[in-house]
Design a protein around this motif. Structure first.
Motif, PDB file in Angstrom:
ATOM      1  N   GLY A 287      -1.543   8.668   3.167  1.00 34.30           N
ATOM      2  CA  GLY A 287      -1.419   8.125   4.508  1.00 34.30           C
ATOM      3  C   GLY A 287      -0.037   7.575   4.786  1.00 34.30           C
ATOM      4  O   GLY A 287       0.180   6.851   5.769  1.00 34.30           O
ATOM      5  N   LYS A 288       0.904   7.893   3.911  1.00 32.91           N
ATOM      6  CA  LYS A 288       2.301   7.465   4.054  1.00 32.91           C
ATOM      7  C   LYS A 288       2.448   5.947   4.076  1.00 32.91           C
ATOM      8  O   LYS A 288       3.280   5.375   4.793  1.00 32.91           O
ATOM      9  CB  LYS A 288       2.929   8.072   5.313  1.00 32.91           C
ATOM     10  N   VAL A 289       1.639   5.277   3.271  1.00 34.88           N
ATOM     11  CA  VAL A 289       1.745   3.826   3.150  1.00 34.88           C
ATOM     12  C   VAL A 289       2.844   3.516   2.143  1.00 34.88           C
ATOM     13  O   VAL A 289       2.746   3.863   0.961  1.00 34.88           O
ATOM     14  CB  VAL A 289       0.407   3.219   2.685  1.00 34.88           C
ATOM     15  N   ARG A 290       3.890   2.857   2.612  1.00 36.92           N
ATOM     16  CA  ARG A 290       5.039   2.567   1.740  1.00 36.92           C
ATOM     17  C   ARG A 290       4.719   1.390   0.831  1.00 36.92           C
ATOM     18  O   ARG A 290       4.166   0.374   1.277  1.00 36.92           O
ATOM     19  CB  ARG A 290       6.274   2.253   2.588  1.00 36.92           C
ATOM     20  N   THR A 291       5.062   1.536  -0.442  1.00 37.16           N
ATOM     21  CA  THR A 291       4.813   0.482  -1.420  1.00 37.16           C
ATOM     22  C   THR A 291       6.059   0.261  -2.279  1.00 37.16           C
ATOM     23  O   THR A 291       6.986   1.067  -2.278  1.00 37.16           O
ATOM     24  CB  THR A 291       3.650   0.853  -2.365  1.00 37.16           C
ATOM     25  N   TYR A 292       6.025  -0.860  -3.001  1.00 42.17           N
ATOM     26  CA  TYR A 292       6.969  -1.082  -4.099  1.00 42.17           C
ATOM     27  C   TYR A 292       6.174  -0.932  -5.386  1.00 42.17           C
ATOM     28  O   TYR A 292       5.158  -1.604  -5.580  1.00 42.17           O
ATOM     29  CB  TYR A 292       7.608  -2.469  -4.027  1.00 42.17           C
ATOM     30  N   ALA A 293       6.649  -0.028  -6.244  1.00 42.44           N
ATOM     31  CA  ALA A 293       5.900   0.278  -7.460  1.00 42.44           C
ATOM     32  C   ALA A 293       6.811   0.160  -8.664  1.00 42.44           C
ATOM     33  O   ALA A 293       8.023   0.388  -8.587  1.00 42.44           O
ATOM     34  CB  ALA A 293       5.321   1.691  -7.378  1.00 42.44           C
ATOM     35  N   VAL A 300       2.328  -2.007 -11.444  1.00 44.60           N
ATOM     36  CA  VAL A 300       2.220  -2.707 -10.164  1.00 44.60           C
ATOM     37  C   VAL A 300       2.533  -1.747  -9.023  1.00 44.60           C
ATOM     38  O   VAL A 300       3.465  -0.949  -9.124  1.00 44.60           O
ATOM     39  CB  VAL A 300       3.182  -3.909 -10.090  1.00 44.60           C
ATOM     40  N   ALA A 301       1.763  -1.854  -7.928  1.00 45.80           N
ATOM     41  CA  ALA A 301       2.080  -1.157  -6.680  1.00 45.80           C
ATOM     42  C   ALA A 301       1.564  -2.030  -5.551  1.00 45.80           C
ATOM     43  O   ALA A 301       0.369  -2.306  -5.457  1.00 45.80           O
ATOM     44  CB  ALA A 301       1.437   0.220  -6.635  1.00 45.80           C
ATOM     45  N   ARG A 302       2.500  -2.511  -4.686  1.00 49.17           N
ATOM     46  CA  ARG A 302       2.122  -3.424  -3.611  1.00 49.17           C
ATOM     47  C   ARG A 302       2.681  -2.921  -2.296  1.00 49.17           C
ATOM     48  O   ARG A 302       3.765  -2.334  -2.240  1.00 49.17           O
ATOM     49  CB  ARG A 302       2.685  -4.829  -3.884  1.00 49.17           C
ATOM     50  N   VAL A 427       7.192  -9.130  -8.863  1.00 45.91           N
ATOM     51  CA  VAL A 427       5.932  -8.733  -8.233  1.00 45.91           C
ATOM     52  C   VAL A 427       4.889  -8.529  -9.328  1.00 45.91           C
ATOM     53  O   VAL A 427       5.042  -7.670 -10.200  1.00 45.91           O
ATOM     54  CB  VAL A 427       6.100  -7.438  -7.415  1.00 45.91           C
ATOM     55  N   HIS A 428       3.832  -9.339  -9.270  1.00 46.98           N
ATOM     56  CA  HIS A 428       2.784  -9.292 -10.289  1.00 46.98           C
ATOM     57  C   HIS A 428       1.606  -8.439  -9.811  1.00 46.98           C
ATOM     58  O   HIS A 428       1.370  -8.308  -8.602  1.00 46.98           O
ATOM     59  CB  HIS A 428       2.292 -10.715 -10.603  1.00 46.98           C
ATOM     60  N   PRO A 429       0.841  -7.902 -10.748  1.00 48.86           N
ATOM     61  CA  PRO A 429      -0.354  -7.133 -10.358  1.00 48.86           C
ATOM     62  C   PRO A 429      -1.431  -8.061  -9.784  1.00 48.86           C
ATOM     63  O   PRO A 429      -1.465  -9.256 -10.099  1.00 48.86           O
ATOM     64  CB  PRO A 429      -0.797  -6.490 -11.664  1.00 48.86           C
ATOM     65  N   VAL A 430      -2.291  -7.521  -8.928  1.00 52.13           N
ATOM     66  CA  VAL A 430      -3.363  -8.320  -8.325  1.00 52.13           C
ATOM     67  C   VAL A 430      -4.691  -7.592  -8.511  1.00 52.13           C
ATOM     68  O   VAL A 430      -4.730  -6.369  -8.648  1.00 52.13           O
ATOM     69  CB  VAL A 430      -3.115  -8.561  -6.821  1.00 52.13           C
ATOM     70  N   LYS A 431      -5.748  -8.365  -8.491  1.00 51.57           N
ATOM     71  CA  LYS A 431      -7.079  -7.786  -8.610  1.00 51.57           C
ATOM     72  C   LYS A 431      -7.598  -7.321  -7.248  1.00 51.57           C
ATOM     73  O   LYS A 431      -8.313  -6.337  -7.147  1.00 51.57           O
ATOM     74  CB  LYS A 431      -8.047  -8.816  -9.210  1.00 51.57           C
ATOM     75  N   ASN A 432      -7.253  -8.067  -6.207  1.00 54.23           N
ATOM     76  CA  ASN A 432      -7.738  -7.757  -4.862  1.00 54.23           C
ATOM     77  C   ASN A 432      -6.516  -7.499  -3.968  1.00 54.23           C
ATOM     78  O   ASN A 432      -5.822  -8.430  -3.570  1.00 54.23           O
ATOM     79  CB  ASN A 432      -8.573  -8.917  -4.311  1.00 54.23           C
ATOM     80  N   PRO A 436      -4.419 -10.693  -1.853  1.00 54.65           N
ATOM     81  CA  PRO A 436      -3.731 -10.969  -3.107  1.00 54.65           C
ATOM     82  C   PRO A 436      -3.662 -12.463  -3.402  1.00 54.65           C
ATOM     83  O   PRO A 436      -3.591 -13.288  -2.502  1.00 54.65           O
ATOM     84  CB  PRO A 436      -2.332 -10.376  -2.880  1.00 54.65           C
ATOM     85  N   GLU A 437      -3.740 -12.787  -4.681  1.00 57.67           N
ATOM     86  CA  GLU A 437      -3.730 -14.182  -5.100  1.00 57.67           C
ATOM     87  C   GLU A 437      -2.383 -14.829  -4.760  1.00 57.67           C
ATOM     88  O   GLU A 437      -1.353 -14.171  -4.767  1.00 57.67           O
ATOM     89  CB  GLU A 437      -3.965 -14.299  -6.600  1.00 57.67           C
ATOM     90  N   PRO A 438      -2.406 -16.130  -4.427  1.00 59.11           N
ATOM     91  CA  PRO A 438      -1.155 -16.855  -4.199  1.00 59.11           C
ATOM     92  C   PRO A 438      -0.268 -16.778  -5.449  1.00 59.11           C
ATOM     93  O   PRO A 438      -0.752 -16.861  -6.576  1.00 59.11           O
ATOM     94  CB  PRO A 438      -1.618 -18.296  -3.941  1.00 59.11           C
ATOM     95  N   GLY A 439       1.003 -16.626  -5.233  1.00 59.38           N
ATOM     96  CA  GLY A 439       1.921 -16.559  -6.367  1.00 59.38           C
ATOM     97  C   GLY A 439       2.046 -15.191  -6.984  1.00 59.38           C
ATOM     98  O   GLY A 439       2.737 -15.023  -7.990  1.00 59.38           O
ATOM     99  N   SER A 440       1.371 -14.186  -6.404  1.00 62.79           N
ATOM    100  CA  SER A 440       1.458 -12.852  -6.984  1.00 62.79           C
ATOM    101  C   SER A 440       2.834 -12.226  -6.748  1.00 62.79           C
ATOM    102  O   SER A 440       3.207 -11.266  -7.417  1.00 62.79           O
ATOM    103  CB  SER A 440       0.368 -11.943  -6.403  1.00 62.79           C
ATOM    104  N   VAL A 441       3.556 -12.782  -5.763  1.00 64.74           N
ATOM    105  CA  VAL A 441       4.979 -12.445  -5.601  1.00 64.74           C
ATOM    106  C   VAL A 441       5.770 -13.707  -5.923  1.00 64.74           C
ATOM    107  O   VAL A 441       5.728 -14.689  -5.164  1.00 64.74           O
ATOM    108  CB  VAL A 441       5.293 -11.948  -4.179  1.00 64.74           C
ATOM    109  N   GLU A 442       6.417 -13.696  -7.047  1.00 61.04           N
ATOM    110  CA  GLU A 442       7.148 -14.874  -7.513  1.00 61.04           C
ATOM    111  C   GLU A 442       8.605 -14.786  -7.058  1.00 61.04           C
ATOM    112  O   GLU A 442       9.276 -13.791  -7.298  1.00 61.04           O
ATOM    113  CB  GLU A 442       7.080 -14.948  -9.041  1.00 61.04           C
ATOM    114  N   ILE A 443       9.080 -15.830  -6.394  1.00 59.25           N
ATOM    115  CA  ILE A 443      10.456 -15.876  -5.896  1.00 59.25           C
ATOM    116  C   ILE A 443      11.126 -17.091  -6.529  1.00 59.25           C
ATOM    117  O   ILE A 443      11.021 -18.215  -6.015  1.00 59.25           O
ATOM    118  CB  ILE A 443      10.502 -15.948  -4.356  1.00 59.25           C
ATOM    119  N   ALA A 444      11.760 -16.880  -7.637  1.00 57.73           N
ATOM    120  CA  ALA A 444      12.339 -17.986  -8.418  1.00 57.73           C
ATOM    121  C   ALA A 444      13.818 -18.110  -8.136  1.00 57.73           C
ATOM    122  O   ALA A 444      14.541 -17.102  -8.076  1.00 57.73           O
ATOM    123  CB  ALA A 444      12.106 -17.750  -9.914  1.00 57.73           C
ATOM    124  N   PRO A 445      14.310 -19.342  -7.941  1.00 59.73           N
ATOM    125  CA  PRO A 445      15.762 -19.519  -7.726  1.00 59.73           C
ATOM    126  C   PRO A 445      16.554 -18.957  -8.906  1.00 59.73           C
ATOM    127  O   PRO A 445      16.180 -19.146 -10.071  1.00 59.73           O
ATOM    128  CB  PRO A 445      15.924 -21.037  -7.619  1.00 59.73           C
TER     129      PRO A 445
END
Length: 448
Positions: A287-293, A300-302, A427-432, A436-445
């Motif tokens: 369906g041409k859904v763009r992801t980061y994998a 991981v694929a989000r 970018v962390h893997p998620v179950k749902n 997606p669970e909070p913190g599944s994308v970690e943005i650390a200074p």
């Protein structure tokens, strides 16, 4: 009898062929006096001393071998040959085909011992003259370089014809090119931007990645004089950019850095996989859904838009709430050139460890311990070098009163470089995937 009239000069600076024309007049007169039919072979601006092929000379030898030519006329023997090896080949060919040879300066009979001896002596003298001239030119070139004098056949971009005075508008372009490179803009994109703005090279051509790279790697821009690939001192012209800026850029481009084509997506190559640490790349679901994998395609694929929105809002919150950290560099910190020298010294020391181990001066455990310490130190220095140049990524934001509006006006490449300078995105893997669970994308200074 058909005679080849061979005409040659080594360098025709103005393209008028005047030296060839003088030879032509004398050689044609000689053919007329002998009753020979002249067939011209002209190598204009071709040296006979480099060993490189001369098209007309090669064609003449082929015609002699095919029997189409029975004689050769030249102004002097040094027009034909400057290398003894070519002379020997010509003597063999002349003997085989009973070739007549006439020169304006005097005939040489290659069918006799004395004639061949004279030709060889003449050829050896010509070769010696070439070598002496080459030595004089090398010495003169080194002397110019040591005095900091500019050199080169063409006007360099950024300078006037005297190669020392800045051409203001081009010098400004060069400064912008360095700023773009240090902000993470690729060389391909820099070239495309220059072409879009209608800026041409000094020869009137369009920019490509290789011409951008060649220009930015040239130490001339930092006021440094190079000779035979090595920097030997300061030039007698004002630098366009600082030596540190040039060295940072040269380091970035070593091994092809910043050479790739422009990235189309915000986090491709910036975000990391939370499982293996590999770079995330753009991929598409049905369906041409763009992801980061993850590059492995397994971990991981989000959905890309959701991740991009989260990262963008987080970065903007940081930019709007705190001063730009990398724009206030520590003046007491070592200069980039000093750090680079320290790293080079450690790398040379690493190389010498292998020799000491081979000579029995170090045990295997000592070698491992010393290698680990030095590699760790080199890694620290390289991080410090990166920090020294990180401010360039944030420079477009300096003085902004509306950070969001400024951000929206930036290219994808500049946004990417700002994100990379400020944070490590994981970018962390998620179950749902729907929630997606909070913190599944970690943005650390990013740590300084």
């Amino acid at each position: 009898m058909k005679a080849a009239v061979y005409l040659r000069q080594s360098l025709d600076r103005d393209g008028q062929g005047l030296a060839v024309e003088r030879q032509r007049q004398d050689c044609t007169a000689l053919c007329d006096a002998r009753g020979w039919e002249a067939v011209e072979y002209v190598d204009n601006s071709f040296s006979a001393s480099t060993g490189k092929a001369r098209p007309a000379y090669t064609r003449m030898l082929e015609d002699i071998g095919a029997g189409r030519i029975q004689g050769v006329v030249a102004w002097d023997l040094d027009r034909l040959h400057r290398r003894p090896i070519e002379l020997e080949h010509f003597i063999d060919l002349a003997d085989k085909h009973r070739l007549a040879l006439a020169t304006v300066t005097g005939d040489v009979d290659l069918s006799t011992d004395n004639g061949r001896l004279y030709a060889r002596i003449k050829g050896s003298v010509a070769r010696a003259e070439v070598e002496r001239k080459s030595a004089r030119q090398r010495r003169a070139g080194l002397q110019r370089a040591e005095a900091g004098k500019p050199w080169g056949p063409h006007r360099p971009f950024g300078f006037e014809g005297d190669k020392t005075t800045h051409r203001t508008e081009e010098a400004d372009v060069i400064r912008g090119m360095y700023a773009d490179l240090l902000a993470g803009i690729s060389q391909h994109e820099i070239a495309r931007n220059l072409n879009t703005r209608g800026i041409q090279t000094t020869r009137g051509g369009e920019w490509v990645q290789s011409t951008v790279r060649e220009l930015l790697r040239n130490p001339r821009n930092a006021g440094l004089r190079r000779y035979n690939g090595e920097i030997i001192g300061k030039g007698d012209w004002e630098p366009i950019v600082s030596e540190e800026t040039w060295r940072v850029a040269a380091q970035r481009m070593t091994g092809g850095g910043n050479g790739g084509g422009p990235r189309k997506h915000l986090l491709a190559g910036v975000a990391k996989c939370g499982v293996c640490g590999a770079n995330m790349v753009t991929a598409y679901l049905p369906g041409k859904v763009r992801t980061y994998a993850c590059t492995t395609g397994k971990h991981v694929a989000r959905k890309a838009e959701a991740v991009e929105e989260l990262v963008t809002e987080t970065i903007l919150a940081v930019l709007e709430s705190s001063p730009l950290p990398s724009l206030s560099a520590d003046k007491k910190a070592p200069k980039y050139s000093e750090l680079s020298e320290q790293a080079d010294t450690l790398r040379r020391r690493l190389d010498s460890l292998a020799v000491e181990f081979a000579d029995g001066d170090l045990t295997a455990s000592q070698l491992r311990a010393a290698t680990d310490r030095m590699q760790a130190r080199i890694a620290d220095i390289e991080q410090a070098m990166t920090r020294r140049s990180a401010s360039a990524a944030l420079a477009p934001l300096a003085g902004s009163h509306d950070m969001r509006k400024t951000w929206e006006g930036l290219s994808i490449a500049r946004r990417r470089s700002i994100i990379d300078a400020l944070a490590v995105v994981t970018v962390h893997p998620v179950k749902n995937r729907r929630n997606p669970e909070p913190g599944s994308v970690e943005i650390a200074p990013r740590q300084d």
